[in-house]
Design an enzyme around this catalytic site. Structure first.
Site, PDB file in Angstrom:
ATOM      1  CG  ASN A  86      68.959  29.319  51.248  1.00 23.47           C
ATOM      2  OD1 ASN A  86      68.836  28.426  52.084  1.00 23.47           O
ATOM      3  ND2 ASN A  86      68.163  29.421  50.191  1.00 23.47           N
ATOM      4  NE  ARG A 132      78.076  29.931  30.609  1.00 26.30           N
ATOM      5  CZ  ARG A 132      77.027  30.383  31.286  1.00 26.30           C
ATOM      6  NH1 ARG A 132      77.170  30.873  32.489  1.00 26.30           N
ATOM      7  NH2 ARG A 132      75.826  30.353  30.756  1.00 26.30           N
ATOM      8  NE  ARG A 192      76.365  34.288  35.060  1.00 18.33           N
ATOM      9  CZ  ARG A 192      75.889  34.555  33.850  1.00 18.33           C
ATOM     10  NH1 ARG A 192      74.625  34.901  33.692  1.00 18.33           N
ATOM     11  NH2 ARG A 192      76.656  34.465  32.793  1.00 18.33           N
ATOM     12  CG  LEU A 231      79.948  28.478  38.941  1.00 16.49           C
ATOM     13  CD1 LEU A 231      79.936  27.878  40.336  1.00 16.49           C
ATOM     14  CD2 LEU A 231      80.615  29.847  38.931  1.00 16.49           C
ATOM     15  CG  HIS A 236      68.863  22.243  43.103  1.00 17.11           C
ATOM     16  ND1 HIS A 236      69.006  23.167  42.090  1.00 17.11           N
ATOM     17  CD2 HIS A 236      67.858  21.421  42.734  1.00 17.11           C
ATOM     18  CE1 HIS A 236      68.126  22.897  41.130  1.00 17.11           C
ATOM     19  NE2 HIS A 236      67.413  21.851  41.495  1.00 17.11           N
ATOM     20  CB  THR A 241      80.797  17.601  40.323  1.00 18.88           C
ATOM     21  OG1 THR A 241      79.472  17.312  39.858  1.00 18.88           O
ATOM     22  CG2 THR A 241      81.030  16.962  41.679  1.00 18.88           C
TER      23      THR A 241
HETATM   24  C1  GAR Z   1      66.743  29.169  46.747  1.00 15.11           C
HETATM   25  O1  GAR Z   1      65.513  28.497  46.733  1.00 15.11           O
HETATM   26  C2  GAR Z   1      67.839  28.265  46.235  1.00 15.11           C
HETATM   27  O2  GAR Z   1      67.673  26.921  46.589  1.00 15.11           O
HETATM   28  C3  GAR Z   1      67.699  28.446  44.749  1.00 15.11           C
HETATM   29  O3  GAR Z   1      67.460  29.813  44.568  1.00 15.11           O
HETATM   30  C4  GAR Z   1      66.766  30.300  45.720  1.00 15.11           C
HETATM   31  C5  GAR Z   1      67.519  31.511  46.235  1.00 15.11           C
HETATM   32  O4  GAR Z   1      66.812  32.117  47.276  1.00 15.11           O
HETATM   33  N1  GAR Z   1      68.880  28.016  44.057  1.00 15.11           N
HETATM   34  C6  GAR Z   1      68.864  27.429  42.875  1.00 15.11           C
HETATM   35  O5  GAR Z   1      67.849  27.253  42.223  1.00 15.11           O
HETATM   36  C7  GAR Z   1      70.222  27.001  42.359  1.00 15.11           C
HETATM   37  N2  GAR Z   1      70.104  26.086  41.284  1.00 15.11           N
HETATM   38  P1  GAR Z   1      67.571  33.038  48.312  1.00 15.11           P
HETATM   39  O6  GAR Z   1      68.346  34.074  47.478  1.00 15.11           O
HETATM   40  O7  GAR Z   1      66.474  33.686  49.101  1.00 15.11           O
HETATM   41  O8  GAR Z   1      68.477  32.185  49.136  1.00 15.11           O
END
Ligand code: GAR
Length: 212
Positions: free
Chosen positions: A14, A61, A87, A89, A105, A137
């Site tokens: 991402n 944390r 993590r 937060l 997400h 949030t």
């Molecule tokens: C992604 O699918 C993102 O949406 C998810 O982790 C992956 C990271 O992939 N995030 C979560 O699950 C957050 N709760 P990436 O490192 O290739 O972007």
């Protein structure tokens, strides 16, 4: 020009999509809580400053989040984008960046907050799944939603095929959300919902499986 800092924990796809999206803002830094996050190399290859704040180096944390905030604030960002930052937060950290902290997400929130979203969607037999960009949030995975993308769940999907279909959309909607934020297009209304200024609504419907 607005500045953003991206937080990662791993692969960084991402983050890479954001670096390559020609956003109307500058990416001031990429910060990881793990020194071995593959995404750090991608950021370096793009000439973006990187930093590591190892969560394991901190007793709790609160101390980790304080160190993380110090590292972020050195770049004076307008927005902080969590991109696979794994993590939880503290409330203090979230309050410090209220209205500036966003997350992607891999589910259609409020369904499937937390981990293993694709496995859980397959287990439930849902026919539509997707991804969400939202403000962060203190309510984990439940801040105001900026944009979502829905994809069909196909009969023979595995966790991998479904994850790949969702990830393609993550890369598109995260760049779009940040473009809107950096152009001051997103506002929070009295209900605390994120809404777009001057935006036509689309009437597109996804039916899955398709009608015959
Ligand atoms: C992604 O699918 C993102 O949406 C998810 O982790 C992956 C990271 O992939 N995030 C979560 O699950 C957050 N709760 P990436 O490192 O290739 O972007």
């Amino acid at each position: 020009m607005k500045k953003i800092v991206i937080l990662i924990s791993g692969r960084g796809s991402n983050m890479q999509a954001l670096l390559e999206a020609q956003l109307p803002c500058s990416i001031a830094a990429v910060i990881s809580n793990r020194a071995d996050a593959e995404g750090l190399n991608i950021a370096k290859a793009h000439g973006i400053p990187t930093a590591v704040v190892e969560h394991r180096d901190y007793a709790d944390r609160d101390r980790f989040d304080t160190a993380l905030a110090k590292s972020i604030d050195a770049f004076v960002p307008d927005f902080v984008a969590l991109a696979g930052f794994m993590r939880i937060l503290t409330a203090k950290f979230v309050a410090r960046y209220q209205g500036k902290l966003i997350n992607i997400h891999p589910s259609l929130l409020p369904a499937y907050g937390g981990l293993d979203t694709h496995v859980r969607a397959l287990h439930d037999g849902v026919k539509i799944h997707g991804c969400t960009v939202h403000f962060v949030t203190t309510d984990l995975d439940h801040g105001p939603i900026i944009i979502q993308a829905a994809v069909p769940v196909l009969r023979d999907d595995t966790e991998q095929t479904l994850a790949a279909r969702v990830l393609r959309e993550e890369h598109r909607i995260y760049a779009q959300a940040i473009r809107w934020l950096c152009n001051d297009k997103v506002i929070l209304n009295e209900q605390g919902h994120a809404i777009l200024r001057h935006r036509k609504q689309s009437g597109f419907t996804l039916v899955s499986p398709g009608l015959e």
